[in-house]
Design an enzyme around this catalytic site. Structure first.
Site, PDB file in Angstrom:
ATOM      1  N   GLU A 350      -0.827  -3.146  -7.344  1.00 41.99           N
ATOM      2  CA  GLU A 350      -1.808  -2.701  -8.336  1.00 41.99           C
ATOM      3  C   GLU A 350      -2.065  -1.240  -8.010  1.00 41.99           C
ATOM      4  OE1 GLU A 350      -6.229  -3.814 -10.071  1.00 41.99           O
ATOM      5  OE2 GLU A 350      -5.417  -4.919  -8.372  1.00 41.99           O
ATOM      6  N   CYS A 389      -9.630   3.351 -10.252  1.00 44.08           N
ATOM      7  CA  CYS A 389      -8.231   3.428 -10.662  1.00 44.08           C
ATOM      8  C   CYS A 389      -8.120   3.497 -12.173  1.00 44.08           C
ATOM      9  CB  CYS A 389      -7.470   2.228 -10.136  1.00 44.08           C
ATOM     10  SG  CYS A 389      -8.144   0.678 -10.704  1.00 44.08           S
TER      11      CYS A 389
END
Length: 611
Positions: A350, A389
């Site tokens: 991820e 993110c």
């Protein structure tokens, strides 16, 4: 430079999701002390003991610039620390540092030979946490503990199936504990201390984690392992598909969400039957130290999870020696690629994301809606000081927005963020100098201009240490034609700064091909937003992009990793997800097909000719 040295410089677990281009700051901030006698691991103190300890530290012994923490505009509600806790967030200081320990073979243990790494308070630069450090020569117990788990896992659809129910009960109990206001406040404040963000943002992380645990209470864990059957070719034959664990696995997570990311991935791994070893960024490891104690109080067997605190190169050595069947890595794309190579592809990632938002041609006539979109842009770019993110890295506005006040509103909202309430604060992976140098380089692009920000917080009158960053919310305008014109300019513009920073540009109908070309050239595809209710415009953008989590419509955003929808990148076979049933199954289990073929053999059957 050797691979181990490279990983050490980039800190296998310290780089957050998104720190793709810039090296991590503050590599010299860790100090390791090794004594002949290892530190004693404390047992869980009583609430009364914690409360008394908090009172003895009520005088602000760790000041923050002109204001002490308790004088700041932050919630400082008098509450008892939870019964499982061994620290008090309010009293962490050089005089009373928090202690972080490791778990191996079902025991809380100290560092190798008493090794300690010191963690600096991001707001003051003072040591306020001591982390028990595992060194290279102390890895064997962790390797042995992990490899005790067979490839078929701690449980699977044929083995120890009662554990599915056990983890449903553990999730229910843990969620109940986190619903307690004292526990919720405890974790919100602990998060604020190590990864400074507003109380609302910190509390939101706790709430999402609790709701995730609620979602997987009761029978929901075994429902994750639901199988399916398909009739065979003849009587007695049936093929059945199962979700199968990997067995020994590793989890490496960053600093920016100290609770939500590691908990959701850890529990997903456990639900599916794996034995995980967890490594979080040392700067925030105290949060998971405390959450592990909550899980043990909720009934989780202590031997089910190993917890390790070590340097990046030591973790890299562990992974090479232990060879876990799957490693979940959340963080820098460069480190993810190195791990994918060294672990023969047995990784789930991820990773980073230069996340984009496009404002379509259908500008609302209602000023209230324009204000709402400006508010979401501000939150997407600058909440948590841009250290998400999914943070908005670039906003591409159709020229129809030129006549609105959206940029003025965004500037005004950004100016309301301040260090006192942590709506803007230190950046833990990029320094002030790095961010301002990046702004300076961008302004050399023809037509580029500074929209707002571009300065150090409070003109440098703060106590944030230089190994971290302290920059005002910043936006730089770059013409889309100049952005696309050369690979060098495009690489500069799309360099992600993991802080309160964004690029702004605009496009016309004629420049739509340039916009689509730019999206196609991006390397990472995590989140995106199409702010438009025009179905044709939506169709164009959605059909020409691949971002794994894409919001679409007037209220679209780039940030948001709640427990109710998939969050993760797309366009990469290594992509990991988080939060949902599909994310857990994809990341933490594989498909196994078992074909039952029990007969009977037809009575008239004879041995045929060889084929």
């Amino acid at each position: 430079m050797s691979l181990v040295q490279k990983l050490g410089a980039m800190r296998v677990c310290a780089c957050p999701r998104g720190s793709r281009m810039l090296p991590q700051a503050g590599l010299g901030m860790r100090k390791i002390h090794s004594d002949s006698k290892a530190p004693q691991v404390p047992t869980t103190p009583s609430r009364r003991a914690n409360h008394m300890a908090a009172n003895t530290n009520s005088k602000d012994s760790w000041s923050h610039g002109e204001l002490t923490w308790k004088e700041k505009k932050l919630p400082c509600v008098t509450m008892r620390t939870p019964s499982f806790a061994t620290v008090d967030p309010e009293s962490l200081s050089p005089q009373k540092p928090g202690k972080v320990h490791n778990i191996v073979n079902g025991e809380w243990v100290g560092g190798t030979g008493g090794a300690i790494s010191e963690v600096l308070d991001p707001l003051t630069g003072q040591v306020f946490i001591e982390c028990a450090e595992v060194l290279e020569d102390g890895l064997n117990p962790y390797i042995d503990s992990l490899l005790k788990c067979p490839k078929y896992g701690q449980h699977n659809p044929f083995h120890e199936v009662e554990r599915y129910l056990q983890y449903g009960a553990i999730s229910a109990k843990a969620a109940q504990m986190m619903a307690d206001p004292e526990t919720e406040h405890f974790f919100a404040r602990l998060i604020q201390r190590v990864s400074p963000k507003s109380y609302a943002q910190a509390k939101g992380e706790v709430v999402v984690t609790r709701k995730f645990l609620e979602n997987y209470s009761g029978d929901q864990v075994r429902f994750l392992a639901r199988s399916f059957g398909v009739p065979g070719d003849h009587q007695g034959q049936m093929s059945q598909g199962y979700r199968w664990p990997y067995g020994p696995v590793a989890i490496v997570t960053p600093f920016n969400f100290p609770l939500e990311i590691p908990v959701l991935q850890l529990m997903g791994a456990l639900y599916m039957g794996n034995k995980p070893i967890l490594k979080v960024d040392h700067k925030v490891a105290i949060v998971m130290d405390q959450f592990m104690r909550l899980l043990h109080s909720a009934g989780m067997p202590i031997e089910d999870v190993d917890f390790i605190n070590c340097e990046g190169e030591v973790m890299h050595s562990f992974l090479l020696r232990a060879r876990p069947r799957n490693t979940l890595f959340t963080g820098s794309s460069r480190v993810a690629n190195l791990l994918a190579r060294d672990l023969d592809g047995r990784v789930k990632v991820e990773g980073a994301g230069f996340d984009w938002k496009v404002l379509g041609p259908d500008v609302p006539k209602d000023q209230n809606k324009i204000d709402y979109i400006a508010h979401v842009c501000d939150q997407d770019a600058y909440a948590c000081s841009g250290q998400k993110c999914s943070a908005q890295s670039i906003v591409l506005m159709h020229k129809n927005w030129h006549d609105t006040n959206i940029l003025d509103t965004m500037k005004d909202l950004a100016s309301q963020r301040n260090l006192e309430d942590l709506t803007v604060g230190p950046t833990l992976s990029v320094t002030t100098e790095q961010t301002l140098n990046h702004v300076e380089a961008l302004l050399k692009i023809p037509g580029a201009k500074l929209l707002f920000g571009g300065k150090e917080l409070k003109d440098g009158k703060h106590s944030i240490p230089k190994c971290f960053g302290a920059v005002e919310p910043t936006a730089v305008f770059v013409p889309i034609s100049e952005m696309i014109r050369s690979p060098k300019a495009f690489a500069l513009v799309t360099t992600e700064i993991f802080g309160p920073f964004q690029i702004v540009t605009e496009f016309s109908d004629e420049e739509m091909p340039l916009l689509l070309e730019g999206l196609e050239r991006l390397d990472e595809h995590l989140t995106a937003a199409v702010v438009s209710n025009d179905p044709t415009f939506q169709q164009t953008l959605l059909s020409h992009s691949v971002n794994g989590t894409t919001y679409c419509g007037l209220r679209a955003r780039t940030t948001g990793a709640p427990q109710n929808h998939w969050f993760g990148p797309a366009g990469d076979p290594r992509a990991a997800g988080i939060g949902t049933k599909e994310a857990i199954q994809l990341t933490w289990s594989c498909h196994r097909e078992i074909i039952q073929d029990i007969g009977p053999v037809p009575k008239e059957w004879t041995i045929p000719a060889r084929s």
